[in-house]
Motif scaffolding. Sequence first.
Motif, PDB file in Angstrom:
ATOM      1  N   PHE A  13       0.837  -1.201   0.000  1.00 25.71           N
ATOM      2  CA  PHE A  13       0.000   0.000   0.000  1.00 25.71           C
ATOM      3  C   PHE A  13       0.869   1.246   0.000  1.00 25.71           C
ATOM      4  CE2 PHE A  13      -2.147   3.268   2.715  1.00 25.71           C
ATOM      5  CZ  PHE A  13      -3.042   3.709   1.748  1.00 25.71           C
ATOM      6  N   ALA A  14       1.892   1.257   0.837  1.00 21.82           N
ATOM      7  CA  ALA A  14       2.751   2.439   0.922  1.00 21.82           C
ATOM      8  C   ALA A  14       3.575   2.618  -0.352  1.00 21.82           C
ATOM      9  CB  ALA A  14       3.668   2.313   2.140  1.00 21.82           C
ATOM     10  N   ILE A  15       4.238   1.574  -0.799  1.00 23.10           N
ATOM     11  CA  ILE A  15       5.145   1.697  -1.948  1.00 23.10           C
ATOM     12  C   ILE A  15       4.385   2.049  -3.212  1.00 23.10           C
ATOM     13  CG2 ILE A  15       6.697   0.414  -3.466  1.00 23.10           C
ATOM     14  CD1 ILE A  15       7.549  -1.197  -0.966  1.00 23.10           C
ATOM     15  N   GLN A  16       3.284   1.338  -3.467  1.00 15.02           N
ATOM     16  CA  GLN A  16       2.564   1.570  -4.711  1.00 15.02           C
ATOM     17  C   GLN A  16       1.760   2.866  -4.694  1.00 15.02           C
ATOM     18  OE1 GLN A  16       2.937  -0.449  -7.584  1.00 15.02           O
ATOM     19  NE2 GLN A  16       4.654  -1.066  -6.283  1.00 15.02           N
ATOM     20  N   SER A  17       1.345   3.318  -3.523  1.00 18.02           N
ATOM     21  CA  SER A  17       0.734   4.644  -3.422  1.00 18.02           C
ATOM     22  C   SER A  17       1.790   5.729  -3.629  1.00 18.02           C
ATOM     23  CB  SER A  17       0.065   4.826  -2.062  1.00 18.02           C
ATOM     24  OG  SER A  17      -1.006   3.937  -1.883  1.00 18.02           O
ATOM     25  N   PHE A  18       2.967   5.524  -3.040  1.00 19.43           N
ATOM     26  CA  PHE A  18       4.016   6.533  -3.129  1.00 19.43           C
ATOM     27  C   PHE A  18       4.555   6.664  -4.547  1.00 19.43           C
ATOM     28  CE2 PHE A  18       8.513   7.934  -2.315  1.00 19.43           C
ATOM     29  CZ  PHE A  18       8.188   9.225  -1.919  1.00 19.43           C
ATOM     30  N   THR A  19       4.668   5.544  -5.262  1.00 22.00           N
ATOM     31  CA  THR A  19       5.121   5.658  -6.650  1.00 22.00           C
ATOM     32  C   THR A  19       4.141   6.481  -7.476  1.00 22.00           C
ATOM     33  OG1 THR A  19       4.068   3.548  -7.256  1.00 22.00           O
ATOM     34  CG2 THR A  19       6.390   3.467  -6.601  1.00 22.00           C
ATOM     35  N   HIS A  20       2.855   6.382  -7.151  1.00 22.34           N
ATOM     36  CA  HIS A  20       1.863   7.198  -7.854  1.00 22.34           C
ATOM     37  C   HIS A  20       2.005   8.661  -7.465  1.00 22.34           C
ATOM     38  CE1 HIS A  20      -2.229   8.757  -8.878  1.00 22.34           C
ATOM     39  NE2 HIS A  20      -2.065   7.941  -9.909  1.00 22.34           N
ATOM     40  N   LEU A  52       4.720  10.061  -6.516  1.00 23.28           N
ATOM     41  CA  LEU A  52       5.961  10.502  -7.135  1.00 23.28           C
ATOM     42  C   LEU A  52       5.740  10.837  -8.610  1.00 23.28           C
ATOM     43  CD1 LEU A  52       8.977  10.865  -6.505  1.00 23.28           C
ATOM     44  CD2 LEU A  52       9.303   8.445  -7.078  1.00 23.28           C
ATOM     45  N   ALA A  53       5.001   9.978  -9.307  1.00 27.17           N
ATOM     46  CA  ALA A  53       4.704  10.240 -10.714  1.00 27.17           C
ATOM     47  C   ALA A  53       3.913  11.532 -10.869  1.00 27.17           C
ATOM     48  CB  ALA A  53       3.923   9.066 -11.309  1.00 27.17           C
ATOM     49  N   THR A  54       2.949  11.746  -9.982  1.00 29.32           N
ATOM     50  CA  THR A  54       2.153  12.970 -10.031  1.00 29.32           C
ATOM     51  C   THR A  54       3.029  14.186  -9.792  1.00 29.32           C
ATOM     52  OG1 THR A  54       0.222  11.746  -9.215  1.00 29.32           O
ATOM     53  CG2 THR A  54       0.158  14.150  -9.038  1.00 29.32           C
ATOM     54  N   GLU A  55       3.921  14.081  -8.804  1.00 25.49           N
ATOM     55  CA  GLU A  55       4.836  15.190  -8.490  1.00 25.49           C
ATOM     56  C   GLU A  55       5.740  15.513  -9.679  1.00 25.49           C
ATOM     57  OE1 GLU A  55       6.645  18.026  -5.823  1.00 25.49           O
ATOM     58  OE2 GLU A  55       4.827  16.818  -5.624  1.00 25.49           O
ATOM     59  N   LEU A  56       6.130  14.491 -10.412  1.00 25.44           N
ATOM     60  CA  LEU A  56       7.029  14.686 -11.541  1.00 25.44           C
ATOM     61  C   LEU A  56       6.286  14.969 -12.844  1.00 25.44           C
ATOM     62  CD1 LEU A  56       9.544  11.762 -10.818  1.00 25.44           C
ATOM     63  CD2 LEU A  56       9.825  14.203 -10.295  1.00 25.44           C
ATOM     64  N   GLY A  57       4.950  14.912 -12.787  1.00 26.52           N
ATOM     65  CA  GLY A  57       4.160  15.138 -13.988  1.00 26.52           C
ATOM     66  C   GLY A  57       4.321  14.042 -15.025  1.00 26.52           C
ATOM     67  N   ARG A  58       4.487  12.805 -14.545  1.00 26.55           N
ATOM     68  CA  ARG A  58       4.748  11.694 -15.448  1.00 26.55           C
ATOM     69  C   ARG A  58       3.687  10.610 -15.296  1.00 26.55           C
ATOM     70  NH1 ARG A  58      10.567   9.378 -14.886  1.00 26.55           N
ATOM     71  NH2 ARG A  58       9.757   8.231 -16.711  1.00 26.55           N
ATOM     72  N   ASP A  59       3.668   9.690 -16.230  1.00 23.56           N
ATOM     73  CA  ASP A  59       2.736   8.568 -16.208  1.00 23.56           C
ATOM     74  C   ASP A  59       3.160   7.563 -15.138  1.00 23.56           C
ATOM     75  OD1 ASP A  59       0.632   6.777 -17.621  1.00 23.56           O
ATOM     76  OD2 ASP A  59       2.447   5.537 -17.572  1.00 23.56           O
ATOM     77  N   HIS A  60       2.183   7.078 -14.380  1.00 24.28           N
ATOM     78  CA  HIS A  60       2.501   6.170 -13.280  1.00 24.28           C
ATOM     79  C   HIS A  60       3.135   4.871 -13.774  1.00 24.28           C
ATOM     80  CE1 HIS A  60       1.064   3.552  -9.677  1.00 24.28           C
ATOM     81  NE2 HIS A  60       2.272   4.011  -9.472  1.00 24.28           N
TER      82      HIS A  60
END
Length: 779
Positions: A554-561, A563-571
Motif C-alpha cells: 500500500f505504501a510503496i505503490q501509493s508513493f510511486t503514484h 511521485l509520478a504525479t509530483e514529476l508530472g509523469r505517467d505512473h
Amino acid sequence: MLSHLKEAGVLDAAAGIDATGPLRPLAIAKLDRRMFLAGAGVGLAALAAPAHAFEPWKTGGSDMPNGLVSDPLVFVTIDPDGTVTIVAHRSEMGTGVKTSLPMVLADEMGADWERVRIVQAPGDEPRYGNQNTDGSRSMRHHIQTMREMGASLRLMLAEAAAERWGVGAGAVSVGVHEVREAMGGQTLGFGDLAEAALARPVPAREALSFKDESEFRYIGREVVRIADLRGITDGSAVYGADIRLPGMKYAVIARPPVAGGKVASLNAEAALAAPGVERVETLEGGALPAGFGPLGGVAVIASSTWAALDARDLLEIAWEAGPHGGYDSGAYRAMMEEMAARDAAIVRDRGDWPAAKAAAARVVSATYHQAHMAHASMEPPAAVADVRADRAEIWAPSQSPYDARKDVAKALGMEIDQVTLHVTLLGGGFGRKSKGDFVTEAALLSQRVGAPVLVQWTREDDIRHDYLHTTSVERLEAAVDGEGRVTGWLHRSVAPTILSTFAPNPEAALPIELGMGLVDTPFATPALRCESAVPPAHARIGWWRAVSNVPHAFAIQSFTHELATELGRDHRAVLLELIGPDRVIDPKAEGMPDDLWNYGEPYDGFPIDAGRLKHVLNVAADAIGWGSETPEGEGLGLAVHRSFVSYVAAAVRVKIDGGQVRVPEVHMAVDCGFAANPERIRSQMEGAAVMGMTATLHSAVTYRDGAAEQSNFNDYQMVRATNFPEKVTTHIVDHPFSVKATGVGEPGVPPVPPAICNAIFAATGKRFRSLPIGEYIDV
C-alpha cells in the motif's frame, strides 16, 4: 508461516470426513499410450525407463516440520469396484487445495476423475507430512510428491497386470482407469488389479517415469467441479459447528475485553439459574505473550448454544485490565508516526542514501498508515472436543491441525498419541485458524464437564478477540535529481511484530515480516535504504492474508503514484523505470540481508525476477485501457507486487457515485508459474479483489481503554452485494510445467488497495494515505 516460526526457534516445536462425491472433468479422457514400447519380449525392467526427462523442482517443502511424505500407500486406496480414494492432507478453506493436490495425483496415476473419492486427513504430520495450510505453499511444496505417488501407482498397476498376464512390461500400457495388453487386447480395471498392485513394493524414485504435460488430462486444465462444491452449495457440507455427538454440551465464553486481562470478581448466580444452563467454569490464561493459548475468561455450558449465549449476558464480571488497559489507537498511531520520523534500524542498505538525499534537487516524501484488521471469516471459530480419561477426540476447522493437536495434548496433560483431531471444512481462514486457541478451549471444557463440548465463538468474539493484522506506519522518501530521475529511496516501516505473540518485548521485526515487500523491494535506484522500528504490542498480533505485504505494498505503490504525479509523469512509466531492466536480482549485490526471507523457498529456484514483475504490470495496464480518457468522476489505478514468490498486478477502474466509491472493473494479472488449477486461481484473484476492496474501505479495529471498539458487521463492515468489484477479470500468465508453481491464495490482495486509492486520486484529486478510507468521500 507457523512452521517457519518454529524453525526459527520462536515457537516451541513441542479420522477424515468424506464430504465429496465424484468429480467430473471438462475434457474427455484419453488413453495414456506413452509409457511403454510395444513388444512382449521386454522385461519388467523396462518399466523403470523414464519416457520423458523430468527434473524435480527444488522447493522448501522438505525443510518444513515433518517435511514431505510421498508414500502412495499412505495417500491412496483402490476398492474392488475401481473407486480410487485419495487423502487430502491440507485444509480446505476455499483455495481448492482439497481438489488440486488429489487431482495432480489422479492425473499422473491415470485415474478417471469421475471415479475418485476424496477424504480429509486428520492432523497427523508424521504420517502425511507438513499440514500447516498457510503461506500459499500447498501446491508449490506438494505438487512433486503428488506426481511421484501417482507415477508410483501407475507403475505398480502396470507391473501387477504384466505379472497377471505373464507378459513383458512392454506389452502393457496404462490408460484411463485400466491397464491394456497390446497383443491380445485384454484389459483389466484398476479395481481388478487393486489388491495385487497395492501389495507390491513402492518403486524407488529413480524407477519412475512421468507424463509429459501435453498428456495431462486434469493438471493445468479446467475442472467442472471442486471437492465439496455441492455440499457447500446445498448446505450439507460439514463445518466445525455442524458436528453433533451424543450427550454433547454447548459453551460460549466471556473473555477479558483487554488482551492479557483477567477476572477480578464473578457473580454467576443469575446465569446458573437461566433455562438450559448446566454450569459455569472459569478458564485461566491470557497474559501476553499468550502464544496460541486461550485468553481465559468465564465459560457458560448449557444444553444449547442459544441458552449459553443468553446466560452469558447475565454474568456479572469485574475485569482487571492489566498492563494493556491504556491502549488507545489514536495515541498509538501518533507514537508510530513520531517513530517513523526518526532514523531506525537499517535492515537493507544499497548505495549511499544520505548522499543521494543531500544532493537531490528535491525530496518527495509521504507517510502511510493502516489500522489493525480482523480476519472476519464467514465461519467464526468453533470446535468440538470429546475428552475421556485416556483419550481426546477433536473436530475443528483448523489450518494447522497437528499443531492444534499438540497444543491440546499439552493443555490436557496427555501424550500426543492420545489426541485425535479431525479436520472439518473451514468457512474461510485467512490465517486465523492456524491458531488453535479455540480448539484448546473446547478440550479443556470437555475435560472438566466429562462430556463432549462444542465451543462456539460469536461474530463479536471473533472481532474483539482476534489475532489481528498488525497496525503500521510507513514513511517513504525519494531523492530526485534535476532531470526528474529518482536517485535514492528510503522506506521506514514501524509496526508491532508478530513475535510479540510469542516473546515479551521484542525489539526487532522478524525476517519473515521484513522480507514481505520491504527489504526485497525490487527497485533499481542507485541508493536504496530500508529501516524498521518495532513499538510494543497491546493486542494479539497474527498473520492475515498476505501479512506484512499489505501495508508495505500500500505504501510503496501509493508513493510511486504520488511521485509520478509530483514529476508530472505517467505512473506506469515511473514504475517500470523504478523496477529497472529485466534481470534476476542478486540479493547480495542489492544489499539485501543474508537472512532474506523468500517465503521458505531456495532463492536460486525462486528468485526476484524484474522482468516477470514488469510483465504482469503491463498485462493489467493494457487490459484496463491504461492511458485512455475516462468520464468525469472515474479514474484508473495501478499497482504491482511480488509476494509468496508470485507476481500480481491490479488495474482498477473507480467511479465516484454520489460520493460513494464504486469499483466497476478490476483486472488482475498473475504470474504464479505453472497454473495447475486455473479455475481456482481465478477464484482466488476474484476473492482477493473483494477482500482488497474491503481492506481499502472498511477494515479497521480500533482501541480505546484497551478494548476493541468494533464488534460486528455493523461497525466492522465488508463490501456487500450492493457495492463490490463488479467485474473481475483474471489474466494468468501462461507457463510450461518447468516453471515452478508458486503461491496463489495470498498474493492477490496487496496490490488492490493502492490501485483503488490511486484510481480515486485520478478521479477526484484526493489522496488517501490511511486505510481504511471509508465508503464515502467528499468530492
